[in-house]
Design a protein around this motif. Structure first.
Motif, short mmCIF file in Angstrom:
data_model
loop_
_atom_site.label_atom_id
_atom_site.label_comp_id
_atom_site.label_asym_id
_atom_site.label_seq_id
_atom_site.Cartn_x
_atom_site.Cartn_y
_atom_site.Cartn_z
N ARG A 1 0.83 -1.21 0.00
CA ARG A 1 0.00 0.00 0.00
C ARG A 1 0.87 1.27 0.00
NH1 ARG A 1 -4.30 1.43 2.80
NH2 ARG A 1 -3.65 3.56 2.43
N VAL A 2 0.25 2.36 -0.40
CA VAL A 2 0.97 3.62 -0.52
C VAL A 2 1.37 4.14 0.86
CG1 VAL A 2 0.60 6.06 -1.05
CG2 VAL A 2 -0.04 4.33 -2.72
N GLY B 1 3.83 1.86 -10.68
CA GLY B 1 3.82 0.50 -11.24
C GLY B 1 2.48 0.09 -11.83
N LEU B 2 1.62 1.08 -12.11
CA LEU B 2 0.28 0.77 -12.60
C LEU B 2 0.14 1.12 -14.08
CD1 LEU B 2 -1.65 2.38 -9.59
CD2 LEU B 2 -1.25 -0.07 -9.97
N ALA B 3 -0.25 0.14 -14.87
CA ALA B 3 -0.53 0.42 -16.28
C ALA B 3 -1.94 0.99 -16.37
CB ALA B 3 -0.44 -0.88 -17.08
N ARG C 1 -5.62 -2.02 -7.46
CA ARG C 1 -4.35 -2.74 -7.41
C ARG C 1 -3.40 -2.16 -6.37
NH1 ARG C 1 -3.42 -1.59 -13.67
NH2 ARG C 1 -4.29 0.35 -12.87
N LEU C 2 -3.70 -0.96 -5.87
CA LEU C 2 -2.76 -0.33 -4.94
C LEU C 2 -3.52 0.52 -3.91
CD1 LEU C 2 0.13 0.22 -4.08
CD2 LEU C 2 0.24 2.05 -5.79
N PRO C 3 -3.84 -0.06 -2.76
CA PRO C 3 -4.57 0.71 -1.74
C PRO C 3 -3.82 2.00 -1.40
CG PRO C 3 -4.47 -1.61 -1.13
CD PRO C 3 -3.62 -1.46 -2.37
N GLY C 4 -4.59 3.07 -1.27
CA GLY C 4 -4.00 4.37 -0.94
C GLY C 4 -3.66 5.20 -2.16
N PHE C 5 -3.77 4.64 -3.37
CA PHE C 5 -3.47 5.40 -4.59
C PHE C 5 -4.79 5.74 -5.30
CE2 PHE C 5 -2.18 6.07 -9.00
CZ PHE C 5 -1.02 6.85 -8.85
N PHE C 6 -5.09 7.02 -5.34
CA PHE C 6 -6.38 7.47 -5.89
C PHE C 6 -6.17 8.21 -7.21
CE2 PHE C 6 -9.22 6.57 -2.36
CZ PHE C 6 -8.31 6.33 -1.34
N HIS C 7 -7.12 8.02 -8.11
CA HIS C 7 -7.08 8.71 -9.40
C HIS C 7 -8.08 9.87 -9.41
CE1 HIS C 7 -4.75 5.60 -11.59
NE2 HIS C 7 -5.31 4.79 -10.70
N ALA C 8 -7.62 10.97 -9.98
CA ALA C 8 -8.51 12.11 -10.27
C ALA C 8 -8.03 12.64 -11.61
CB ALA C 8 -8.39 13.17 -9.18
N ASN C 9 -8.27 11.86 -12.64
CA ASN C 9 -7.68 12.21 -13.94
C ASN C 9 -8.55 11.70 -15.09
OD1 ASN C 9 -6.81 9.34 -14.28
ND2 ASN C 9 -5.39 9.86 -12.62
N GLY C 10 -8.03 11.84 -16.29
CA GLY C 10 -8.80 11.40 -17.47
C GLY C 10 -9.91 12.37 -17.84
N PHE C 11 -9.67 13.68 -17.60
CA PHE C 11 -10.76 14.65 -17.80
C PHE C 11 -10.84 15.21 -19.21
CE2 PHE C 11 -10.29 14.69 -13.17
CZ PHE C 11 -11.61 14.50 -12.80
N SER C 12 -10.03 14.69 -20.10
CA SER C 12 -10.13 15.05 -21.51
C SER C 12 -10.22 16.58 -21.67
CB SER C 12 -11.33 14.34 -22.13
OG SER C 12 -11.37 14.60 -23.51
N GLY C 13 -11.19 17.05 -22.45
CA GLY C 13 -11.30 18.49 -22.72
C GLY C 13 -12.32 19.18 -21.85
#
Ligand SMILES: Cc1cc2nc3c(=O)[nH]c(=O)nc-3n(C[C@H](O)[C@H](O)[C@H](O)COP(=O)(O)OP(=O)(O)OC[C@H]3O[C@@H](n4cnc5c(N)ncnc54)[C@H](O)[C@@H]3O)c2cc1C
Length: 388
Positions: A187-188, A219-221, A327-339
């Motif tokens: 975990r992170v 390490g995350l694809a 796949r990785l507790p503690g790792f959060f995404h806030a992305n992929g917002f395109s345009g």
């Protein structure tokens, strides 16, 4: 010597664009300190300082319409909450179709908009002139208009949230590059940075067009792809245009700012990835000028003052990625917002903060969760109304 404290943070956010800053603000408002935002450049150096300022609620999917409806209310009251004026002007968005298939598409968009209680209108070509009298209707087959869509100035938005984060005790570290994601027992536990290690119970990847790189540091694809988009501003003109105008066929979009400049863009193909930096190209200036002048011939003699470019952070289905990576507790995404990450940020940041705090969000995991791309039986739904 570095003044970057290692201290245990509750949350460390990678990226000081509007998404990272708004997420920090929501977390701090919820009492979840200490929070640090790590930004390797300057404030607004990413897409948050390079966009067209468009704010719209016309989308393919009802869930995006709904979230954007909420965001519009937030932008309306931004000045009251943050004490800075983003000059949010609800001059509407006018979408233009040039083929019967595009008219059908716009009809579906209007149905989604109306189903969410907004006053979207499907128009005959001549109806478009009511909102943008200077348009040439040559080749236009239909249009939609929503009067509560609009435009804002991105910079005071970034600055307002930045000041609010600091006023709430949040730290924003500029010029600090995140170089690694530290883990222990799966975990992170923090980050490695150009200024030394940082300890944090949770990390939020809000790195915009570079979010794929930051995920790979962990390490995350991920399937996020950075795509470069160019945009320009003309010399200032007398006010002649209220709405943002978008032509579906070539993704042309433009509005007139309150300073009088026409600001807009159009997609020209570039290799994906961020290696090119942020140049502009003669191909863009040519295509953009031709496309704009075809639609508004009176703009032919008008000069271009400046052009610039920035990165969209695209996902395969057009929906953003919000939540903890399975796949990785503690790792959060806030992305992929395109345009559309700027307009959405007041609403998306609430969900990011909720997920970091372990609270339930109203997001459909099939559309927003990081894990959806790992599911071979993923639903085929997509948010595809992303011209420009
Ligand atoms: C030409 C153009 C027009 C657009 N038009 C609109 C529009 O009209 N309306 C709208 O809503 N959206 C628009 N967008 C999209 C919008 O700008 C983005 O979706 C939004 O700004 C994303 O915000 P962000 O905070 O996620 O990313 P960014 O603002 O890009 O911030 C990410 C930050 O992360 C930092 N970073 C990256 N890697 C690291 C690292 N390793 N360590 C530390 N820091 C790091 C970067 O320096 C950057 O500042 C447009 C974008 C472009 C390029």
């Amino acid at each position: 010597m570095s003044d970057m404290p290692r201290r245990p943070y509750r949350v460390a956010i990678v990226g000081g664009g509007i998404v990272g800053l708004f997420t920090a603000y929501r977390l701090l408002r919820a009492g979840a300190g200490p929070v640090v935002v790590l930004e390797r450049g300057f404030l607004s150096s990413g897409a948050s300082g390079r966009n067209g300022g468009g704010v719209r609620q016309q989308w393919d999917s009802r869930v995006t319409v709904r979230m954007m409806r909420e965001a519009v209310q937030e932008w309306r009251h931004f000045g009251r909450e943050f004490g800075t004026n983003v000059w949010f002007r609800q001059g509407g968005y006018l979408f233009l179709a040039t083929t019967p298939a595009e008219v059908t598409r716009l009809r579906q968009v209007t149905e989604a908009v109306r189903a969410e209680g907004l006053d979207g209108r499907l128009l005959e070509p001549s109806g478009a002139l009511r909102y943008a009298p200077s348009l040439s209707l040559d080749g236009i087959a239909g249009a939609t208009f929503l009067n509560t869509d609009g435009t804002l100035y991105p910079f005071p938005g970034v600055w307002g949230v930045y000041e609010a984060v600091r006023a709430l005790g949040g730290e924003v570290r500029l010029g600090v590059e995140v170089t690694g994601v530290r883990t222990e027992a799966g975990r992170v536990v923090g980050l490695s940075t150009s200024e030394g290690p940082v300890d944090a119970a949770a990390v939020v990847n809000a790195a915009g067009g570079w979010s794929g790189d930051v995920s790979r540091l962990a390490g995350l694809a991920v399937p996020n792809v950075a795509s470069r988009h160019e945009i320009l501003a003309t010399e200032p003109l007398k006010p002649f245009l209220d709405p943002m105008v978008i032509r579906l066929a070539d993704g042309l979009y433009f509005s007139q700012t309150m300073r009088g400049e026409v600001v807009g863009g159009l997609a020209v193909p570039h290799p994906t990835g961020t290696r090119a930096g942020v140049p502009t190209s003669p191909a863009f200036l040519r295509s953009m000028s031709r496309s704009l002048v075809r639609l508004i011939p009176a703009l032919a003699p008008v000069g271009v003052l400046r052009a610039w470019s920035g990165y969209y952070d695209d996902t395969p289905d057009g929906f953003p990625v919000i939540g903890e990576d399975p796949r990785l507790p503690g790792f959060f995404h806030a992305n992929g917002f395109s345009g559309h990450g700027f307009m959405l940020s007041p609403a998306s940041s609430k969900r990011v903060a909720q997920s970091v705090l372990g609270e339930k969000t109203d997001l459909d995991p099939a559309l927003f969760s990081p894990g959806r791309f790992l599911d071979p039986h993923r639903r085929g739904e997509a948010e595809g109304l992303q011209p420009g």
